[in-house]
Design a protein around this motif. Structure first.
Motif, PDB file in Angstrom:
ATOM      1  N   LYS A 115      -1.465  -6.858   6.974  1.00 56.35           N
ATOM      2  CA  LYS A 115      -2.176  -5.931   7.846  1.00 56.35           C
ATOM      3  C   LYS A 115      -1.424  -4.606   7.882  1.00 56.35           C
ATOM      4  CE  LYS A 115      -4.192  -5.427  12.462  1.00 56.35           C
ATOM      5  NZ  LYS A 115      -4.387  -6.040  13.797  1.00 56.35           N
ATOM      6  N   LEU A 116      -2.076  -3.539   7.459  1.00 58.11           N
ATOM      7  CA  LEU A 116      -1.446  -2.227   7.386  1.00 58.11           C
ATOM      8  C   LEU A 116      -1.484  -1.528   8.740  1.00 58.11           C
ATOM      9  CD1 LEU A 116      -3.052  -1.098   3.995  1.00 58.11           C
ATOM     10  CD2 LEU A 116      -0.837  -2.226   4.341  1.00 58.11           C
ATOM     11  N   VAL A 117      -0.715  -0.473   8.862  1.00 56.29           N
ATOM     12  CA  VAL A 117      -0.651   0.295  10.107  1.00 56.29           C
ATOM     13  C   VAL A 117      -2.036   0.795  10.492  1.00 56.29           C
ATOM     14  CG1 VAL A 117       0.327   2.323  11.245  1.00 56.29           C
ATOM     15  CG2 VAL A 117       1.742   0.964   9.681  1.00 56.29           C
ATOM     16  N   SER A 118      -2.827   1.134   9.488  1.00 56.01           N
ATOM     17  CA  SER A 118      -4.184   1.644   9.738  1.00 56.01           C
ATOM     18  C   SER A 118      -5.132   0.573  10.275  1.00 56.01           C
ATOM     19  CB  SER A 118      -4.766   2.209   8.439  1.00 56.01           C
ATOM     20  OG  SER A 118      -4.921   1.171   7.480  1.00 56.01           O
ATOM     21  N   GLY A 119      -4.719  -0.680  10.192  1.00 57.00           N
ATOM     22  CA  GLY A 119      -5.581  -1.786  10.591  1.00 57.00           C
ATOM     23  C   GLY A 119      -6.294  -2.436   9.428  1.00 57.00           C
TER      24      GLY A 119
END
Length: 496
Positions: free
Chosen positions: A171-175
């Motif tokens: 899961k990336l920071v961007s969601g």
């Protein structure tokens, strides 16, 4: 001193036969959900999964020949039991041996050898089956561990396995979720790593194996993440291709059992005062199963030479898909023929062939449906043909390492141009043709080493017949499509 493999497999086969035919009744066991604990314990006391564990951890060495042998011995008696071993071997133990962190390998392997542990792999999700790269199970990297969340379903050994390898995307920071896939080992004996089984499925066959829907909300230490050598996608392909290359092990014993049962019945059954075996149509049907036996034998021999954990199989899609798709089609056909030859007695769920139809059917679906795999085979070959600037199928196949020996026998049938714009139903048929050439060559190579020439000759006759039939579907394909709103003007009672 390590027991010789011949002694090990002979002891295993005899004990399994006694257990299923004298101490218990396999026909009764196979129609009830699961196996009694006392039966499982007696089977696992034989340490069948030791074949997939490296010697440095107390196993027999993870040699493909031995792994296929244990799968074959099991499937002769019980296809679900063989699949249970196959899940453990190809989808957990071999990936752990190849990609597992050394810090966790010893303790896990010890539990398999000495405490009858079992393990499996979780990839498939409710909304993403074959579309695995779009899975939604995600992980977040924390200071000392990884947190995983998501859902998985249709994993063999649901609620039964002690360990799982779970596929997830970061899961990336961007969601958003990263494109690549990672794999994590979970240990069900630890509360924070337990997987919740939401419900069990009433699977149509393979009653011995539990399937269901799982919810994942857990944390695992950092050392329980598999160590990829390049990308996670390549690791997944390596794992899945190795698993598909071991399907012939499960198919081998099963097809041989169908052949032995059918042959025995046709020898002993009298029709009009003569053996059923004397009927020409019966001889044809028996020779079909025997042809499958030969093809599967060749697949096992070839797989043993190239699918060890020391090899990177991420690029071996053509051979992996050919073996998996064709052998599972042959398993289903062999069971169908055995039931047909057995008459009414075969049409019982407690008959080995009747049960075999139901138990072998999902093999054509899981780990990639056969239609998808045949399509991929055709795509691989067409891509190779374009790269080599050769459009004639026969000419191209003569240049390949995987079919050059047998192609001359089929040259007159394959002497046509493969054009652009093939529809998918043509691609599936082309894949079926290529898979037969690839696997027949395995038998041809094996014959050089002493395999029976008459078995190869009969097998070749059947493959030529198959190819000719398939070519009619390929060159003059049926373009019928379903009529969705078919109810209007289609009720037969209106036309009397």
């Amino acid at each position: 001193m390590k027991e010789s493999y011949s002694a090990f497999i002979d002891r295993f086969g005899k004990r399994l036969h006694d257990l299923f035919h004298y101490e218990s009744n396999i026909n009764e066991l196979s129609i009830s959900r699961g196996l009694p604990d006392e039966v499982w314990n007696k089977i696992m006391e034989l340490k069948p999964l030791s074949v997939a564990i490296p010697e440095e951890f107390g196993g027999r060495g993870a040699q493909v020949k031995e792994c296929l042998g244990i799968l074959s011995a099991a499937s002769y008696e019980s296809l679900p039991l063989s699949l249970t071993f196959g899940i453990n071997i190809a989808l957990f133990l071999e990936p752990l041996a190849k990609y597992g962190n050394p810090e966790i390998q010893n303790s896990i392997f010890d539990r398999f050898i000495n405490h009858q542990a079992m393990g499996g792999l979780m990839i498939t999700e409710p909304d993403f089956g074959s579309d695995a790269l779009n899975m939604r199970t995600q992980y977040v990297e924390q200071e000392h561990d990884y947190q995983l969340e998501g859902q998985k379903h249709w994993q063999g050994l649901t609620g039964m396995a002690d360990f799982w390898i779970i596929a997830a995307r970061k899961k990336l920071v961007s969601g958003d979720l990263a494109r690549d896939v990672e794999f994590f080992v979970t240990d069900n004996s630890k509360k924070e790593q337990q997987i919740q089984v939401e419900n069990y499925f009433n699977n149509l066959g393979l009653y011995m194996i539990p399937y269901g829907l799982n919810t994942i909300d857990l944390t695992v230490p950092r050392n329980q993440k598999l160590l990829q050598k390049s990308t996670g996608i390549k690791m997944m392909l390596d794992i899945l291709h190795r698993s598909r290359l071991q399907f012939p092990g499960m198919g081998m014993g099963f097809i041989q059992r169908m052949l032995d049962e059918a042959m025995s019945h046709c020898i002993n059954r009298k029709v009009g005062g003569q053996q059923l075996l004397n009927l020409d149509s019966v001889q044809y049907q028996l020779s079909r199963i025997q042809s499958s036996y030969s093809l599967c034998s060749g697949m096992c021999a070839h797989s043993s030479t190239m699918s060890g954990i020391e090899n990177d199989l991420s690029g071996e899609g053509l051979e992996a898909n050919s073996m998996k798709a064709l052998v599972t089609d042959l398993m289903q056909e062999s069971a169908q023929i055995c039931v047909q030859l057995s008459g009414s007695s075969g049409y019982k769920i407690d008959h080995v062939a009747g049960r075999g139809i139901v138990d072998s059917r999902p093999f054509q679906i899981f780990e990639g449906s056969n239609e998808m795999l045949y399509t991929q085979i055709a795509e691989i070959v067409i891509k190779q043909m374009k790269k080599s600037k050769e459009s004639n199928l026969a000419n191209f196949m003569l240049t390949t390492a995987y079919a050059n020996r047998v192609t001359p026998l089929f040259r007159k049938h394959l002497d046509f141009t493969v054009v652009d714009g093939l529809v998918q139903r043509q691609m599936v048929v082309l894949g079926k043709i290529i898979a037969r050439l690839v696997c027949l060559q395995y038998v041809d190579v094996m014959t050089d080493k002493g395999f029976r020439k008459d078995l190869l000759d009969n097998c070749t006759k059947h493959m030529e017949m198959d190819v000719k039939k398939l070519l009619s579907d390929f060159l003059d394909y049926n373009n019928a499509k379903p009529i969705v709103e078919y109810q209007l003007d289609s009720n037969w009672m209106d036309f009397i």
